[in-house]
Design a protein around this motif. Structure first.
Motif, PDB file in Angstrom:
ATOM      1  N   LEU A  94       0.979  -1.294  -0.142  1.00 42.39           N
ATOM      2  CA  LEU A  94       0.167   0.227  -0.174  1.00 42.39           C
ATOM      3  C   LEU A  94       0.976   0.868   0.197  1.00 42.39           C
ATOM      4  CD1 LEU A  94      -3.179  -0.854   3.112  1.00 42.39           C
ATOM      5  CD2 LEU A  94      -3.739  -1.009   0.030  1.00 42.39           C
ATOM      6  N   TYR A  95       2.196   0.900   0.613  1.00 42.42           N
ATOM      7  CA  TYR A  95       2.759   2.398   0.762  1.00 42.42           C
ATOM      8  C   TYR A  95       3.557   2.634  -1.065  1.00 42.42           C
ATOM      9  CZ  TYR A  95       3.289   3.915   5.585  1.00 42.42           C
ATOM     10  OH  TYR A  95       2.723   3.659   6.607  1.00 42.42           O
ATOM     11  N   ASP A  96       3.732   1.402  -1.328  1.00 40.49           N
ATOM     12  CA  ASP A  96       4.264   1.468  -2.731  1.00 40.49           C
ATOM     13  C   ASP A  96       3.390   2.422  -3.342  1.00 40.49           C
ATOM     14  OD1 ASP A  96       6.855   0.200  -1.918  1.00 40.49           O
ATOM     15  OD2 ASP A  96       6.247  -1.622  -2.499  1.00 40.49           O
ATOM     16  N   GLY A  97       1.958   2.307  -3.884  1.00 49.28           N
ATOM     17  CA  GLY A  97       0.540   2.469  -4.111  1.00 49.28           C
ATOM     18  C   GLY A  97       1.052   3.533  -4.013  1.00 49.28           C
ATOM     19  N   LEU A  98       0.851   4.044  -2.848  1.00 47.12           N
ATOM     20  CA  LEU A  98       0.764   6.097  -2.334  1.00 47.12           C
ATOM     21  C   LEU A  98       1.873   6.976  -2.646  1.00 47.12           C
ATOM     22  CD1 LEU A  98      -0.515   4.966   1.442  1.00 47.12           C
ATOM     23  CD2 LEU A  98      -2.074   6.132  -0.565  1.00 47.12           C
ATOM     24  N   ALA A  99       3.072   6.022  -2.717  1.00 49.43           N
ATOM     25  CA  ALA A  99       3.776   6.743  -3.361  1.00 49.43           C
ATOM     26  C   ALA A  99       4.018   7.107  -4.630  1.00 49.43           C
ATOM     27  CB  ALA A  99       5.520   5.524  -2.656  1.00 49.43           C
ATOM     28  N   VAL A 100       4.340   6.284  -5.560  1.00 51.80           N
ATOM     29  CA  VAL A 100       3.243   6.240  -6.758  1.00 51.80           C
ATOM     30  C   VAL A 100       2.552   7.682  -6.639  1.00 51.80           C
ATOM     31  CG1 VAL A 100       2.369   5.205  -9.156  1.00 51.80           C
ATOM     32  CG2 VAL A 100       4.031   4.218  -7.512  1.00 51.80           C
ATOM     33  N   GLU A 101       1.528   7.941  -5.901  1.00 54.83           N
ATOM     34  CA  GLU A 101      -0.115   8.542  -6.039  1.00 54.83           C
ATOM     35  C   GLU A 101       1.378   9.823  -5.987  1.00 54.83           C
ATOM     36  OE1 GLU A 101      -2.571   7.288  -4.419  1.00 54.83           O
ATOM     37  OE2 GLU A 101      -2.809   5.330  -5.700  1.00 54.83           O
TER      38      GLU A 101
END
Length: 224
Positions: A94-101
Motif C-alpha cells: 500500500l505504501y508503494d502505491g501511495l508513493a507512486v501517487e
C-alpha cells in the motif's frame, strides 16, 4: 483511494512513523479490504459470523482482487481466520502505491547502523488532514455518518488509535471520544438494510482484529 490507503495515511505521522502498533495496523488494513469488498457487495458476513461471497468477479484493483480471491477460498470461515494472510506484506504494498501517487515517499535508513528500515513521510498533508477533518465531523455528530466514514472510524477504534488519530477533538476528553467511536463501531449509524449489513461485516472485522491482538499479546507473555 482505497479505504485501506486512507486508513494507512491516517495512521502515519508526518515524519513517516506509525502512530499505532504495526501488528494492529496490519490487521486493520486487511480488515479495510474486507470492509471495502462489503461496501461493493462482493463479500459479507452471515448471521453466523462466517464469510459469504456474493460476487467473486474481480474488481479491477490488485489489492482488492487478491483479497477477494483469498476470501473466496476461505468462504465459510470466520474473518479472524482469513485476515492474517491478507495482512502479510500488505502495508508495504500500500505504501508503494501511495508513493507512486505522490502521497508519501520512501526514506531508507538503518537501525543501529545494521538493520535496514524504511519510513514513509507524508507528502500530501492536505489530503490527509482533509480526510481526518471529515471523519472528525462524523465522529462529533456535526455531519451524518456515511458507510465509508463509519468503516474508517470503526477500524481506527479497533486498532485503539482514536486519540492518536484525532489529537485535537474540540476539547472533547479522550474517554468521550472513544465512546463516540465505539458507538459508530457498534453500528448505531446504520439505518437501511445495506447499512446494517455493512455494520455487521465491520463488527466481525473489529472482533477479528481484537481477537488476533489479544492472542498475540498472550503469546508474547507466555514466550517471555
Amino acid at each position: 483511494m482505497l479505504i485501506a490507503e486512507d486508513l494507512l495515511l491516517q495512521l502515519t505521522a508526518a515524519d513517516g512513523r506509525l502512530i499505532a502498533a504495526g501488528n494492529k495496523i496490519d490487521l486493520g488494513l486487511a480488515g479495510a479490504l474486507l470492509s471495502e469488498l462489503a461496501l461493493l457487495e462482493k463479500v459479507t458476513v452471515d448471521d453466523r459470523g462466517r464469510l459469504l461471497v456474493r460476487d467473486a468477479r474481480p474488481v479491477g484493483n490488485p489489492h482488492l482482487d487478491a483479497a477477494l480471491a483469498h476470501f473466496v477460498a476461505k468462504q465459510g470461515k470466520k474473518p479472524k481466520d482469513a485476515l492474517g494472510k491478507v495482512a502479510k506484506g500488505l502495508r508495504g504494498r500500500l505504501y508503494d502505491g501511495l508513493a507512486v501517487e505522490g502521497a508519501v515517499r520512501a526514506e531508507r535508513s538503518t537501525f543501529l547502523g545494521i538493520f535496514p528500515r524504511t519510513t514513509w513521510p507524508v507528502l500530501d498533508r492536505h489530503a490527509q488532514e482533509a480526510t481526518r477533518d471529515a471523519l472528525l465531523r462524523e465522529l462529533l455528530g456535526s455531519a451524518p455518518v456515511e458507510p465509508r466514514g463509519a468503516t474508517l472510524i470503526s477500524l481506527v477504534h479497533a486498532i485503539d488509535a482514536v486519540p492518536a488519530v484525532f489529537p485535537d477533538a474540540g476539547g472533547l476528553p479522550k474517554r468521550d471520544l472513544k465512546k463516540r467511536a465505539k458507538a459508530v463501531a457498534d453500528g448505531s449509524w446504520a439505518g437501511a438494510a445495506v447499512g446494517k449489513a455493512i455494520a455487521q461485516t465491520q463488527a466481525a472485522v473489529n472482533a477479528a482484529i481484537t481477537a488476533a491482538i489479544v492472542s498475540s499479546a498472550a503469546g508474547g507473555a507466555v514466550s517471555s
